[in-house]
Write a protein that holds these residues in place. Structure first.
Motif, short mmCIF file in Angstrom:
data_model
loop_
_atom_site.label_atom_id
_atom_site.label_comp_id
_atom_site.label_asym_id
_atom_site.label_seq_id
_atom_site.Cartn_x
_atom_site.Cartn_y
_atom_site.Cartn_z
N VAL A 65 19.88 73.18 28.10
CA VAL A 65 21.43 72.74 27.14
C VAL A 65 21.46 74.43 27.01
CG1 VAL A 65 22.37 71.56 26.16
CG2 VAL A 65 20.49 71.06 26.78
N ALA A 66 22.69 74.52 28.28
CA ALA A 66 23.94 75.73 28.27
C ALA A 66 25.42 75.51 27.80
CB ALA A 66 23.93 76.56 29.21
N VAL A 67 26.27 75.94 27.51
CA VAL A 67 27.53 76.44 27.31
C VAL A 67 27.81 77.06 29.10
CG1 VAL A 67 29.71 77.68 27.20
CG2 VAL A 67 28.18 76.83 25.31
N LYS A 97 30.98 71.58 23.27
CA LYS A 97 29.41 72.58 22.25
C LYS A 97 28.85 71.78 21.13
CE LYS A 97 28.87 76.66 20.61
NZ LYS A 97 28.89 77.98 20.90
N SER A 98 30.01 71.00 20.70
CA SER A 98 30.31 70.90 19.24
C SER A 98 28.95 68.99 19.55
CB SER A 98 31.18 70.59 18.04
OG SER A 98 31.25 72.14 17.61
N ALA A 99 29.72 68.93 20.30
CA ALA A 99 29.39 67.16 20.24
C ALA A 99 27.99 67.20 20.72
CB ALA A 99 30.45 66.58 21.28
N LYS A 103 24.60 65.78 19.54
CA LYS A 103 23.63 64.50 20.36
C LYS A 103 22.16 65.69 20.65
CE LYS A 103 26.93 62.87 23.02
NZ LYS A 103 27.05 62.77 24.52
N LEU A 104 21.95 66.26 20.31
CA LEU A 104 20.67 67.40 20.06
C LEU A 104 19.72 67.19 19.07
CD1 LEU A 104 21.70 70.02 22.66
CD2 LEU A 104 20.50 68.67 23.44
N SER A 105 20.55 67.47 17.93
CA SER A 105 19.56 67.22 16.55
C SER A 105 19.67 66.08 16.08
CB SER A 105 21.59 66.92 16.05
OG SER A 105 21.79 66.62 15.58
N LYS A 106 19.32 64.94 17.50
CA LYS A 106 18.37 63.61 17.27
C LYS A 106 17.69 63.72 17.82
CE LYS A 106 23.04 61.80 15.99
NZ LYS A 106 24.25 60.34 16.97
N PRO A 114 19.15 72.53 18.13
CA PRO A 114 19.27 73.71 17.88
C PRO A 114 20.58 74.24 17.17
CG PRO A 114 19.82 72.49 20.00
CD PRO A 114 19.13 71.41 18.88
N TRP A 115 21.03 75.12 16.92
CA TRP A 115 22.32 75.38 16.23
C TRP A 115 23.58 76.01 16.72
CZ3 TRP A 115 22.41 73.20 11.67
CH2 TRP A 115 21.74 72.58 11.46
N GLU A 116 23.16 76.92 18.25
CA GLU A 116 23.89 77.69 19.19
C GLU A 116 22.92 77.02 20.40
OE1 GLU A 116 26.67 79.83 19.85
OE2 GLU A 116 26.52 79.25 18.16
N LEU A 117 23.93 76.94 21.21
CA LEU A 117 23.43 77.14 22.77
C LEU A 117 23.37 78.90 23.47
CD1 LEU A 117 25.39 74.42 24.11
CD2 LEU A 117 23.20 74.06 22.86
#
Length: 154
Positions: A65-67, A97-99, A103-106, A114-117
């Motif tokens: 998952v990337a920016v 990115k924040s959204a 989602k990834l935290s779930k 993750p805290w960063e991409l």
């Protein structure tokens, strides 16, 4: 002399005038204040959006998952592709990115997410960002992880 009609004209006239029913003050009013409920297919789209990334991570052996345009994301992608892995890349815009991180935290096994991409998932579990991927690669642990996940056969 006024003329009374017994039928209701439901379609506007070709001259752009109103129908007889609307002009006569019929009980059928087209000026409603509340909007109609969303169609059922739009409700299901909302549900798919909520579970979309979860499904992608669960169904693919490796997901990045990337920016879009991020140098570190391109670096991780290049490493994985040079290893000969067919990966699933999910790119988001900077404003999304924040959204996406929420989602990834779930995702189960992410331990807070993750805290960063970039965020790299191998076998449905969060490996980490670029630092964890490079650390695993230097230690010789990354290729065995990819084999165990079914992303690499050799």
């Amino acid at each position: 002399m006024s003329r009374t009609t017994t039928h209701q004209n439901l379609f506007p006239t070709s001259s752009g005038g109103s129908s007889d029913a609307a002009a006569s003050g019929s009980s059928r009013s087209t000026n409603r204040k509340s909007p109609p409920p969303p169609p059922p297919h739009e409700q299901s789209k909302r549900k798919v959006r909520k579970t979309g990334i979860l499904k992608v991570v669960a169904e693919n052996p490796i997901v990045i998952v990337a920016v879009r345009g991020c140098f570190m994301c391109v670096t991780v992608n290049g490493l994985v592709q040079r290893l000969g892995v067919n990966l699933k890349m999910v790119e988001v815009e900077e404003v999304e990115k924040s959204a996406m991180l929420v989602k990834l935290s779930k995702i189960e096994g992410s331990e807070g997410g993750p805290w960063e991409l970039p965020a790299v998932y191998v076998g449905g579990k969060l490996l980490g960002g670029v630092d964890k991927v490079m650390e695993a690669h230097v230690k010789g642990e990354f290729v065995p992880m990819l084999r165990a996940a079914g992303a690499l056969w050799l």
